[in-house]
Every structure is written in structure tokens, then in C-alpha cells.
Design a protein around this motif. Sequence first.
Motif, mmCIF file in Angstrom:
data_model
loop_
_atom_site.group_PDB
_atom_site.id
_atom_site.type_symbol
_atom_site.label_atom_id
_atom_site.label_comp_id
_atom_site.label_asym_id
_atom_site.label_seq_id
_atom_site.Cartn_x
_atom_site.Cartn_y
_atom_site.Cartn_z
ATOM 1 N N ALA A 103 0.834 -1.208 0.000
ATOM 2 C CA ALA A 103 0.000 0.000 0.000
ATOM 3 C C ALA A 103 0.869 1.259 0.000
ATOM 4 C CB ALA A 103 -0.927 -0.011 1.211
ATOM 5 N N LYS A 104 1.969 1.222 0.723
ATOM 6 C CA LYS A 104 2.894 2.367 0.725
ATOM 7 C C LYS A 104 3.484 2.587 -0.662
ATOM 8 C CE LYS A 104 4.470 2.336 5.554
ATOM 9 N NZ LYS A 104 5.661 2.273 6.447
ATOM 10 N N VAL A 105 3.841 1.492 -1.312
ATOM 11 C CA VAL A 105 4.415 1.598 -2.653
ATOM 12 C C VAL A 105 3.396 2.201 -3.625
ATOM 13 C CG1 VAL A 105 5.243 0.270 -4.630
ATOM 14 C CG2 VAL A 105 6.072 -0.276 -2.330
ATOM 15 N N VAL A 106 2.175 1.687 -3.589
ATOM 16 C CA VAL A 106 1.136 2.152 -4.506
ATOM 17 C C VAL A 106 0.808 3.621 -4.278
ATOM 18 C CG1 VAL A 106 -1.300 1.893 -5.110
ATOM 19 C CG2 VAL A 106 0.155 -0.130 -4.876
ATOM 20 N N ALA A 107 0.883 4.080 -3.028
ATOM 21 C CA ALA A 107 0.615 5.490 -2.734
ATOM 22 C C ALA A 107 1.613 6.399 -3.432
ATOM 23 C CB ALA A 107 0.660 5.721 -1.220
ATOM 24 N N VAL A 108 2.828 5.898 -3.626
ATOM 25 C CA VAL A 108 3.870 6.693 -4.288
ATOM 26 C C VAL A 108 3.909 6.410 -5.789
ATOM 27 C CG1 VAL A 108 6.367 7.138 -4.393
ATOM 28 C CG2 VAL A 108 5.255 6.742 -2.184
ATOM 29 N N ALA A 109 3.706 5.147 -6.160
ATOM 30 C CA ALA A 109 3.794 4.720 -7.561
ATOM 31 C C ALA A 109 2.548 3.898 -7.903
ATOM 32 C CB ALA A 109 5.061 3.904 -7.780
ATOM 33 N N PRO A 110 1.443 4.546 -8.288
ATOM 34 C CA PRO A 110 0.162 3.851 -8.515
ATOM 35 C C PRO A 110 0.216 2.782 -9.593
ATOM 36 C CG PRO A 110 -0.152 6.242 -8.378
ATOM 37 C CD PRO A 110 1.315 6.006 -8.440
ATOM 38 N N GLY A 111 1.202 2.842 -10.468
ATOM 39 C CA GLY A 111 1.280 1.857 -11.543
ATOM 40 C C GLY A 111 1.394 0.422 -11.052
ATOM 41 N N TYR A 112 1.938 0.245 -9.848
ATOM 42 C CA TYR A 112 2.059 -1.121 -9.326
ATOM 43 C C TYR A 112 0.689 -1.741 -9.043
ATOM 44 C CZ TYR A 112 7.109 -0.632 -8.934
ATOM 45 O OH TYR A 112 8.440 -0.484 -9.233
ATOM 46 N N ALA A 113 -0.288 -0.927 -8.751
ATOM 47 C CA ALA A 113 -1.649 -1.454 -8.549
ATOM 48 C C ALA A 113 -2.174 -2.046 -9.852
ATOM 49 C CB ALA A 113 -2.572 -0.342 -8.051
ATOM 50 N N ASP A 114 -1.854 -1.419 -10.977
ATOM 51 C CA ASP A 114 -2.267 -1.955 -12.278
ATOM 52 C C ASP A 114 -1.565 -3.282 -12.560
ATOM 53 O OD1 ASP A 114 -3.876 0.270 -12.729
ATOM 54 O OD2 ASP A 114 -2.232 1.401 -13.647
ATOM 55 N N TYR A 115 -0.298 -3.379 -12.195
ATOM 56 C CA TYR A 115 0.416 -4.647 -12.376
ATOM 57 C C TYR A 115 -0.236 -5.752 -11.557
ATOM 58 C CZ TYR A 115 4.288 -2.058 -14.541
ATOM 59 O OH TYR A 115 5.063 -1.281 -15.364
ATOM 60 N N GLN A 116 -0.670 -5.418 -10.330
ATOM 61 C CA GLN A 116 -1.293 -6.422 -9.477
ATOM 62 C C GLN A 116 -2.629 -6.885 -10.062
ATOM 63 O OE1 GLN A 116 -0.347 -8.168 -6.076
ATOM 64 N NE2 GLN A 116 -1.492 -9.187 -7.681
ATOM 65 N N LYS A 117 -3.370 -5.952 -10.672
ATOM 66 C CA LYS A 117 -4.659 -6.313 -11.283
ATOM 67 C C LYS A 117 -4.475 -7.225 -12.487
ATOM 68 C CE LYS A 117 -6.970 -2.018 -9.887
ATOM 69 N NZ LYS A 117 -7.539 -0.730 -10.375
ATOM 70 N N ALA A 118 -3.301 -7.170 -13.095
ATOM 71 C CA ALA A 118 -3.067 -7.942 -14.322
ATOM 72 C C ALA A 118 -2.749 -9.406 -14.060
ATOM 73 C CB ALA A 118 -1.929 -7.304 -15.123
ATOM 74 N N THR A 119 -2.532 -9.790 -12.804
ATOM 75 C CA THR A 119 -2.156 -11.172 -12.495
ATOM 76 C C THR A 119 -2.789 -11.629 -11.187
ATOM 77 O OG1 THR A 119 -0.281 -12.649 -12.047
ATOM 78 C CG2 THR A 119 -0.036 -10.358 -11.348
ATOM 79 N N SER A 120 -3.010 -12.936 -11.087
ATOM 80 C CA SER A 120 -3.495 -13.510 -9.829
ATOM 81 C C SER A 120 -2.355 -13.739 -8.847
ATOM 82 C CB SER A 120 -4.219 -14.831 -10.101
ATOM 83 O OG SER A 120 -3.340 -15.756 -10.736
ATOM 84 N N ARG A 121 -1.128 -13.631 -9.331
ATOM 85 C CA ARG A 121 0.054 -13.769 -8.474
ATOM 86 C C ARG A 121 0.141 -12.577 -7.529
ATOM 87 N NH1 ARG A 121 5.324 -11.608 -9.187
ATOM 88 N NH2 ARG A 121 4.665 -10.758 -11.200
#
Length: 287
Positions: A107-125
Motif C-alpha cells: 500500500a505504501k508503494v502504490v501510494a507513491v507509484a500507482p502503476g504497481y496497482a495496475d500490475y497487481q490487477k493484471a495477475t493472480s500472483r
Amino acid sequence: MPLDFNTSLIEEFRTNAGRLGGPFEGWVLLLLTTTGARSGKEHTTPLGFVEDGDRLLVVGSAGGSDRHPDWYRNVLVHPAVTVELGADTWQATAVAATGAERDELFAKVVAVAPGYADYQKATSRVLPVVVLHRLPADDHTPPDRLDALADELVKVHDWLRDELAALSEGLAARGTAELTVELRRHCLTFCSGLARHHGGEDAGLFPYLAREYPGKAGVFERLQDEHATVSRALDGLRELLARVDETGPERLRPEFERLRAELEAHFAYEEAEVVPLLRAAVPDSAA
């Protein structure tokens, strides 16, 4: 990223002290050098990162791929890594967060770099979050007096004893995911610190003392043999640690207790034999 693209990016990073141009102009990346889990060879990967106090967070996103990146697999087996950030290069321990801590850090990472949330949505991993703990820099400057080196040796041993105590307490608690994360942090920091300490002794301190005290050759042979034994025990401990989420901290106890007994005996012998030599006013007198 393709291998050839990574290579050109790494070259540009190192040529320009971390400053990048082209599509990465204005980006702040680091270079993470890991040891191959199977090959044992060094691999360098450009990564984005987020600062979290005095530590750095990196995410095994692989662009949203369904497969963990190789660098992440590497650090699970070999947590000692090298970090290049700007013009600075330093050693670190890489610790994969788990459970609630992983979610909090992501959550801390996503707050600074929201693109990682999109990466997480792209995979079940579940995208892993790895914490880079910077290790104290080695000081290669010879001390003014050998007894200063004796003080440093005891200081390092005391720090390693503190880490052993923290590990023992964690194993006794046998607890939650948070405990497992803390156990991993202490264990990997300890393993990396001990390996660097022994490597420095084998490469520099012991050869010097063996020349100054030829009559003590057997002492240094024994200490180097003990280093090799401890190294093998650490390898076993790391392998167990890589599976700690599956097996639980209690599986580490027999291996840890054996290692702890060996280390306590090793530290005591080294302090009894080596510290007096370092504190001696006239080194040749003991030869």
C-alpha cells in the motif's frame, strides 16, 4: 525488460551516475545485483523503488506477469545483494515481506507509484515486496593500534550475539506472520553479517597475524576450518528460511540450535586466542 535493453540501461546508469535519458528521463531507478539461485552467478537488474525510512522497497512486479522475476527468486536463496543508487554502491540484505506486513508495504508503494496497482490487477500472483536493509560499510582503513582492531572484533561478535538472541526469542514464540517476517529479517541480516565478518578475517586479519605469530599457525587453521563449518550450517539455515512460510519457524529450531552452539564456541575461542594477540604491545614477542 529484454536482456539487451537492460544491458544498455545499466551501462547508461553507470556512465551517468544514475541519470537516465530517453523514455526513462527523470526516473529514479536503482541497480540490484543478486546471486543466481542455481547458477551462483551475479545478475544486475534495474528496478524502481520506494523509500521507507532508512530502507528501500522494491516490488517483484515483472510488468504484471504471472511469473515471479528471476531477481526475486535469487534473493530468497541468496539475500546478500549489492545496490547501486546514483553514484553510491552499498551492500544490503534483501528480505521478502509476508502476510500483513507485505500488504502494508505494498500500500505504501502504490501510494507513491500507482502503476504497481495496475500490475497487481493484471495477475493472480501476489506481487512480492522486498525490503532492502542497508548494511554498515566495511572500514578497510588500518587502525592506529592493533587493540583498536581487537575492540572492533569483540564489537562485531557482540552484535552477532544480539542477533542470535533475537532469533532464539523468535523461534521460541513460534507465532504469527508478523513474527515470521521479523525472524526472516534477523536471520538474513545475521547470515549476511557473519559471512562478511568471516570473509574479512580469512582474507586479511588471519594472514597478517599468522605472519606476526608463526607459532600460532594452528590457531588460525582451526579458526578457518570453523568458518567453513559455519558456512555450511548457514547454507542449510538459508534453505530452511526460504521455505519458512510453508514449514513454520519451529522447523528452524534444530538447525539453529546446532549453529548457535557452534558459533558461541567459535566466538569464545577466537576471543581467547586472537584478542590477546591484537592487544599485545610487541607482536613478535608471541612468535
